[in-house]
Design an enzyme around this catalytic site. Structure first.
Site, PDB file in Angstrom:
ATOM      1  N   SER A   1       0.271 -12.297  10.178  1.00 11.81           N
ATOM      2  CA  SER A   1      -0.169 -13.609  10.663  1.00 11.81           C
ATOM      3  C   SER A   1       0.966 -14.621  10.621  1.00 11.81           C
ATOM      4  O   SER A   1       0.815 -15.737  11.109  1.00 11.81           O
ATOM      5  CB  SER A   1      -1.343 -14.105   9.814  1.00 11.81           C
ATOM      6  OG  SER A   1      -0.964 -14.143   8.454  1.00 11.81           O
TER       7      SER A   1
ATOM      8  N   HIS B   1       6.600  -7.774  -1.295  1.00 16.79           N
ATOM      9  CA  HIS B   1       5.507  -8.218  -2.179  1.00 16.79           C
ATOM     10  C   HIS B   1       5.151  -7.181  -3.241  1.00 16.79           C
ATOM     11  O   HIS B   1       4.070  -7.228  -3.813  1.00 16.79           O
ATOM     12  CB  HIS B   1       4.261  -8.569  -1.340  1.00 16.79           C
ATOM     13  CG  HIS B   1       4.454  -9.788  -0.481  1.00 16.79           C
ATOM     14  ND1 HIS B   1       3.608 -10.135   0.543  1.00 16.79           N
ATOM     15  CD2 HIS B   1       5.424 -10.740  -0.509  1.00 16.79           C
ATOM     16  CE1 HIS B   1       4.044 -11.257   1.111  1.00 16.79           C
ATOM     17  NE2 HIS B   1       5.140 -11.638   0.500  1.00 16.79           N
TER      18      HIS B   1
ATOM     19  N   ASP C   1       0.794  -1.238   0.000  1.00 20.66           N
ATOM     20  CA  ASP C   1       0.000   0.000   0.000  1.00 20.66           C
ATOM     21  C   ASP C   1       0.825   1.287   0.000  1.00 20.66           C
ATOM     22  O   ASP C   1       0.272   2.382  -0.146  1.00 20.66           O
ATOM     23  CB  ASP C   1      -0.980   0.015   1.188  1.00 20.66           C
ATOM     24  CG  ASP C   1      -0.282  -0.160   2.549  1.00 20.66           C
ATOM     25  OD1 ASP C   1       0.890   0.242   2.684  1.00 20.66           O
ATOM     26  OD2 ASP C   1      -0.934  -0.696   3.474  1.00 20.66           O
TER      27      ASP C   1
ATOM     28  N   ASN D   1       0.921  -8.033  18.032  1.00 21.24           N
ATOM     29  CA  ASN D   1      -0.249  -8.548  17.309  1.00 21.24           C
ATOM     30  C   ASN D   1      -1.370  -8.778  18.331  1.00 21.24           C
ATOM     31  O   ASN D   1      -1.109  -9.290  19.414  1.00 21.24           O
ATOM     32  CB  ASN D   1       0.122  -9.894  16.622  1.00 21.24           C
ATOM     33  CG  ASN D   1      -0.849 -10.257  15.512  1.00 21.24           C
ATOM     34  OD1 ASN D   1      -2.053 -10.224  15.697  1.00 21.24           O
ATOM     35  ND2 ASN D   1      -0.316 -10.618  14.357  1.00 21.24           N
TER      36      ASN D   1
HETATM   37  P1  OAD Z   1      -2.879 -11.285   7.356  1.00 18.10           P
HETATM   38  O1  OAD Z   1      -4.225 -10.786   7.011  1.00 18.10           O
HETATM   39  O2  OAD Z   1      -2.568 -12.700   7.082  1.00 18.10           O
HETATM   40  O3  OAD Z   1      -2.605 -11.040   8.910  1.00 18.10           O
HETATM   41  C1  OAD Z   1      -2.872  -9.801   9.492  1.00 18.10           C
HETATM   42  C2  OAD Z   1      -2.438  -9.871  10.937  1.00 18.10           C
HETATM   43  O4  OAD Z   1      -2.589  -8.581  11.509  1.00 18.10           O
HETATM   44  C3  OAD Z   1      -3.226 -10.850  11.795  1.00 18.10           C
HETATM   45  O5  OAD Z   1      -2.340 -11.688  12.498  1.00 18.10           O
HETATM   46  C4  OAD Z   1      -4.009  -9.929  12.752  1.00 18.10           C
HETATM   47  O6  OAD Z   1      -4.179 -10.518  14.032  1.00 18.10           O
HETATM   48  C5  OAD Z   1      -3.098  -8.730  12.822  1.00 18.10           C
HETATM   49  N1  OAD Z   1      -3.757  -7.463  13.163  1.00 18.10           N
HETATM   50  C6  OAD Z   1      -5.025  -7.061  12.941  1.00 18.10           C
HETATM   51  N2  OAD Z   1      -5.218  -5.797  13.354  1.00 18.10           N
HETATM   52  C7  OAD Z   1      -4.022  -5.389  13.856  1.00 18.10           C
HETATM   53  C8  OAD Z   1      -3.568  -4.163  14.437  1.00 18.10           C
HETATM   54  N3  OAD Z   1      -4.360  -3.101  14.567  1.00 18.10           N
HETATM   55  N4  OAD Z   1      -2.276  -4.113  14.849  1.00 18.10           N
HETATM   56  C9  OAD Z   1      -1.456  -5.173  14.716  1.00 18.10           C
HETATM   57  N5  OAD Z   1      -1.823  -6.339  14.167  1.00 18.10           N
HETATM   58  C10 OAD Z   1      -3.093  -6.447  13.741  1.00 18.10           C
HETATM   59  O7  OAD Z   1      -1.824 -10.293   6.661  1.00 18.10           O
HETATM   60  P2  OAD Z   1      -0.286 -10.553   6.335  1.00 18.10           P
HETATM   61  O8  OAD Z   1       0.361 -11.360   7.394  1.00 18.10           O
HETATM   62  O9  OAD Z   1       0.299  -9.236   5.992  1.00 18.10           O
HETATM   63  O10 OAD Z   1       0.309 -11.368   0.092  1.00 18.10           O
HETATM   64  O11 OAD Z   1      -0.412 -11.421   5.034  1.00 18.10           O
HETATM   65  C11 OAD Z   1       0.737 -11.791   4.324  1.00 18.10           C
HETATM   66  C12 OAD Z   1       0.466 -11.810   2.859  1.00 18.10           C
HETATM   67  O12 OAD Z   1      -0.689 -12.618   2.588  1.00 18.10           O
HETATM   68  C13 OAD Z   1       0.100 -10.467   2.264  1.00 18.10           C
HETATM   69  O13 OAD Z   1       1.222  -9.673   1.952  1.00 18.10           O
HETATM   70  C14 OAD Z   1      -0.649 -10.858   1.033  1.00 18.10           C
HETATM   71  C15 OAD Z   1      -1.499 -11.960   1.579  1.00 18.10           C
HETATM   72  O14 OAD Z   1      -1.914 -12.901   0.649  1.00 18.10           O
HETATM   73  C16 OAD Z   1       0.242 -10.999  -1.179  1.00 18.10           C
HETATM   74  O15 OAD Z   1      -0.628 -10.264  -1.617  1.00 18.10           O
HETATM   75  C17 OAD Z   1       1.343 -11.559  -2.001  1.00 18.10           C
END
Ligand code: OAD
Length: 247
Positions: A194, A122, A107, A218
């Site tokens: 996550s 990514h 983003d 988290n």
């Molecule tokens: P996820 O959606 O898998 O995980 C988001 C995490 O953020 C979860 O563990 C939530 O508990 C946590 N969370 C939610 N609100 C929060 C807050 N206010 N502060 C801190 N943490 C919070 O997202 P990513 O781990 O980024 O890939 O996902 C990894 C990749 O999967 C992304 O880059 C994307 C997706 O498919 C691609 O597009 C290639």
């Protein structure tokens, strides 16, 4: 371990003393800006199909649909701003340490907030490239965000977003720099991810200095939580400003 005042103070002191800091961020960091995550209850992958929207096969089957979806995400970005978590990470970078910010987010909010040393694992939603001749474009070039799938001006090929899709390799030079940053840091922060998507999820395991500290922020426990020195349960936009105060 919950996020107590004592834990926050310990982590704040460790961060203050650190010489070399490596941060890995995921979608949770941008949530308070109004950008949905992928795997939370209200996450994108709960209502949409990644194989249709985030894979080369999906794009080849229906490029218009994929382009339209990324356009709608880009339009959201025109209406949101970096939040207190992004701002705290700018303060951390400006505190004269060896600092690297590795992000899975596409983003661009870390750059908009003012971070400079960013490794985008990514890709970035604001860049695109031609699938035929691999010329790169950015949204400034297209003048405005186009809803209609644009054609490459050089060869007429289809233009896709410059993001890493399922089944695709990460840019190797970016990944190498990320691994190097994890290996040399004395503090590694995993924030708002996550920890399910590889190879990003294995970066914390590259932390190799014996005196290094691993901190996770988290609201939910992840597969990483059991391996960190400090699990700070809570929202990034609340906890990070406590760890990197504005003073
Ligand atoms: P996820 O959606 O898998 O995980 C988001 C995490 O953020 C979860 O563990 C939530 O508990 C946590 N969370 C939610 N609100 C929060 C807050 N206010 N502060 C801190 N943490 C919070 O997202 P990513 O781990 O980024 O890939 O996902 C990894 C990749 O999967 C992304 O880059 C994307 C997706 O498919 C691609 O597009 C290639």
């Amino acid at each position: 371990m919950n996020c107590t005042e004592e834990l926050l103070q310990q982590c704040q002191m460790l961060i203050q003393r650190a010489q070399s800091v490596c941060v890995l961020t995921g979608a949770g960091v941008s949530k308070a800006s109004g950008i949905p995550t992928f795997r939370d209850k209200d996450g994108l992958w709960n209502s949409m199909r990644p194989e249709e929207l985030a894979s080369m096969d999906g794009f080849l089957r229906n490029p218009e649909l994929v382009w339209e979806w990324y356009t709608s995400r880009k339009l959201v970005l025109t209406k949101v701003n970096p939040n207190a978590a992004h701002e705290a990470l700018v303060r951390l970078e400006n505190s004269n340490k060896d600092f690297v910010l590795i992000t899975q987010n596409v983003d661009g909010l870390h750059a908009r907030a003012g971070n400079k040393r960013i490794l985008e694992l990514h890709g970035n939603i604001e860049r695109s490239f031609c699938v035929e001749c691999h010329i790169f474009y950015n949204d400034v070039f297209f003048d405005k965000i186009k809803r209609i799938l644009p054609k490459c001006i050089a060869c007429g090929g289809r233009v896709r977003p410059d993001v890493v899709w399922f089944g695709e390799m990460l840019p190797q030079d970016v990944l190498d720099q990320a691994i190097n940053a994890a290996q040399r840091c004395d503090i590694f922060l995993s924030i708002g991810t996550s920890a399910l998507v590889y190879p990003a999820a294995e970066l914390p395991y590259y932390v190799s200095r014996s005196d290094a500290t691993l901190i996770e922020i988290n609201p939910e426990r992840t597969s990483l939580s059991g391996s960190v020195d400090y699990y700070l349960q809570g929202h990034a936009e609340v906890i990070l400003p406590r760890l990197c105060p504005d003073r």
